[in-house]
Design a protein around this motif. Structure first.
Motif, PDB file in Angstrom:
ATOM      1  N   ALA A  78      25.344  26.704 -31.557  1.00 52.79           N
ATOM      2  CA  ALA A  78      25.635  25.680 -30.553  1.00 52.79           C
ATOM      3  C   ALA A  78      24.382  24.905 -30.182  1.00 52.79           C
ATOM      4  CB  ALA A  78      26.240  26.334 -29.314  1.00 52.79           C
ATOM      5  N   LEU A  79      23.253  25.601 -30.072  1.00 59.40           N
ATOM      6  CA  LEU A  79      22.000  24.936 -29.728  1.00 59.40           C
ATOM      7  C   LEU A  79      21.536  24.028 -30.865  1.00 59.40           C
ATOM      8  CD1 LEU A  79      19.601  24.405 -27.948  1.00 59.40           C
ATOM      9  CD2 LEU A  79      18.653  26.630 -28.601  1.00 59.40           C
ATOM     10  N   LEU A  80      21.620  24.507 -32.094  1.00 59.69           N
ATOM     11  CA  LEU A  80      21.247  23.674 -33.239  1.00 59.69           C
ATOM     12  C   LEU A  80      22.110  22.422 -33.312  1.00 59.69           C
ATOM     13  CD1 LEU A  80      20.649  26.307 -36.089  1.00 59.69           C
ATOM     14  CD2 LEU A  80      18.932  25.039 -34.777  1.00 59.69           C
ATOM     15  N   ALA A  81      23.404  22.583 -33.062  1.00 55.83           N
ATOM     16  CA  ALA A  81      24.313  21.437 -33.098  1.00 55.83           C
ATOM     17  C   ALA A  81      23.964  20.433 -32.005  1.00 55.83           C
ATOM     18  CB  ALA A  81      25.758  21.913 -32.946  1.00 55.83           C
ATOM     19  N   ALA A  82      23.603  20.929 -30.833  1.00 59.35           N
ATOM     20  CA  ALA A  82      23.255  20.035 -29.728  1.00 59.35           C
ATOM     21  C   ALA A  82      21.996  19.232 -30.047  1.00 59.35           C
ATOM     22  CB  ALA A  82      23.064  20.840 -28.442  1.00 59.35           C
ATOM     23  N   GLU A 133      22.805  16.509 -32.499  1.00 59.98           N
ATOM     24  CA  GLU A 133      23.586  15.420 -31.902  1.00 59.98           C
ATOM     25  C   GLU A 133      22.770  14.577 -30.926  1.00 59.98           C
ATOM     26  OE1 GLU A 133      26.802  17.511 -30.129  1.00 59.98           O
ATOM     27  OE2 GLU A 133      27.634  18.166 -32.071  1.00 59.98           O
ATOM     28  N   THR A 134      21.548  15.009 -30.625  1.00 58.16           N
ATOM     29  CA  THR A 134      20.712  14.274 -29.679  1.00 58.16           C
ATOM     30  C   THR A 134      20.228  12.967 -30.312  1.00 58.16           C
ATOM     31  OG1 THR A 134      19.943  16.339 -28.677  1.00 58.16           O
ATOM     32  CG2 THR A 134      18.631  14.365 -28.257  1.00 58.16           C
ATOM     33  N   ASP A 146      26.983  18.774 -24.928  1.00 54.03           N
ATOM     34  CA  ASP A 146      27.615  20.012 -24.493  1.00 54.03           C
ATOM     35  C   ASP A 146      26.551  21.054 -24.178  1.00 54.03           C
ATOM     36  OD1 ASP A 146      30.197  19.034 -24.802  1.00 54.03           O
ATOM     37  OD2 ASP A 146      30.339  19.703 -26.891  1.00 54.03           O
ATOM     38  N   GLY A 147      26.758  21.803 -23.099  1.00 53.98           N
ATOM     39  CA  GLY A 147      25.835  22.861 -22.726  1.00 53.98           C
ATOM     40  C   GLY A 147      26.221  24.183 -23.354  1.00 53.98           C
ATOM     41  N   PRO A 148      25.575  25.272 -22.948  1.00 57.22           N
ATOM     42  CA  PRO A 148      25.866  26.592 -23.504  1.00 57.22           C
ATOM     43  C   PRO A 148      27.285  27.045 -23.171  1.00 57.22           C
ATOM     44  CG  PRO A 148      23.808  26.594 -22.238  1.00 57.22           C
ATOM     45  CD  PRO A 148      24.496  25.315 -21.936  1.00 57.22           C
ATOM     46  N   ALA A 149      27.816  27.921 -24.010  1.00 58.68           N
ATOM     47  CA  ALA A 149      29.153  28.468 -23.783  1.00 58.68           C
ATOM     48  C   ALA A 149      29.138  29.442 -22.616  1.00 58.68           C
ATOM     49  CB  ALA A 149      29.646  29.176 -25.046  1.00 58.68           C
TER      50      ALA A 149
END
Length: 218
Positions: free
Chosen positions: A10-14, A17-18, A157-160
């Motif tokens: 999720a962090l890598l995807a965020a 997407e930045t 999107d933030g952390p799950a």
């Protein structure tokens, strides 16, 4: 270990997407721009790869909670490694190069984690712990830095929820502090680690705990 993989992905995807123009915006890490934070994540990914490739034959000395050190002194940015990261980040010049490197090394770290034996013992920072505990500890790292990434980028999107809950659990167990139930996991983490100041209402709810904050975990 599953939560490690999901929180890291999720962090890598965020980061991917930045928008490039947002790499020069501040992050939630005091003194660091988003590009500095992304460069730090490259170092983190390297740490995961190095640790998983460093077997140990002695009994574990730490676990996923005690892996972390707690200090009362927030970082000043003058630490040698912190200063190096800022210089490294600037050297990339174009965000796409930093994104590429993080995706390359980060994906390798993610694959290594899925292949690791949770019971295997690994060594890092002169301590020994199981690979499973090491990877579980890093959920805190990924989650706090995910919050740092989106601090001024609300479109991301933030952390799950489960990563936030687990990070709060680790923080509370490591520090021995229990935050009020009225605090969301995100607020407990931001206030607890000094990423934002508590409101007057939050200070009242924290009671004696307020004077002990922040907890600098690293």
């Amino acid at each position: 270990m599953d939560l490690f993989s999901r929180s890291w992905a999720a962090l890598l995807a965020a980061v991917a997407e930045t928008p490039d123009e947002d790499f020069d915006k501040p992050s939630g890490c005091a003194g660091w721009l988003v590009r500095d934070l992304a460069c730090h994540l490259v170092i983190d990914a390297q740490d995961v790869l190095i640790t998983l490739a460093t077997p140990a034959d002695t009994e574990p000395t730490r676990n996923e909670v005690t892996y972390w050190e707690v200090s009362e002194k927030p970082p000043t940015g003058e630490d040698d490694l912190d200063a190096l990261i800022v210089r490294l980040a600037a050297a990339y010049q174009e965000p796409r190069l930093l994104k590429f490197h993080l995706d390359d090394v980060g994906s390798a770290a993610g694959r290594a984690a899925t292949l690791a034996d949770p019971a295997a013992r690994v060594a890092t920072r002169d301590i020994v712990l199981t690979a499973g505990d090491f990877l579980s500890a890093y959920v805190l790292e990924w989650t706090l830095h995910h919050l740092d990434l989106v601090a001024h980028l609300p479109q991301l999107d933030g952390p799950a929820a489960d990563a936030l809950a687990e990070t709060r659990r680790i923080m509370e167990r490591r520090t021995g502090a229990t935050f009020p139930a009225s605090f969301s996991d995100t607020d407990a983490l931001l206030v607890g680690t000094g990423r934002r100041q508590p409101t007057d209402a939050e200070k009242a709810a924290l009671g004696d705990l307020a004077v002990k904050l922040p907890f600098v975990i690293g």
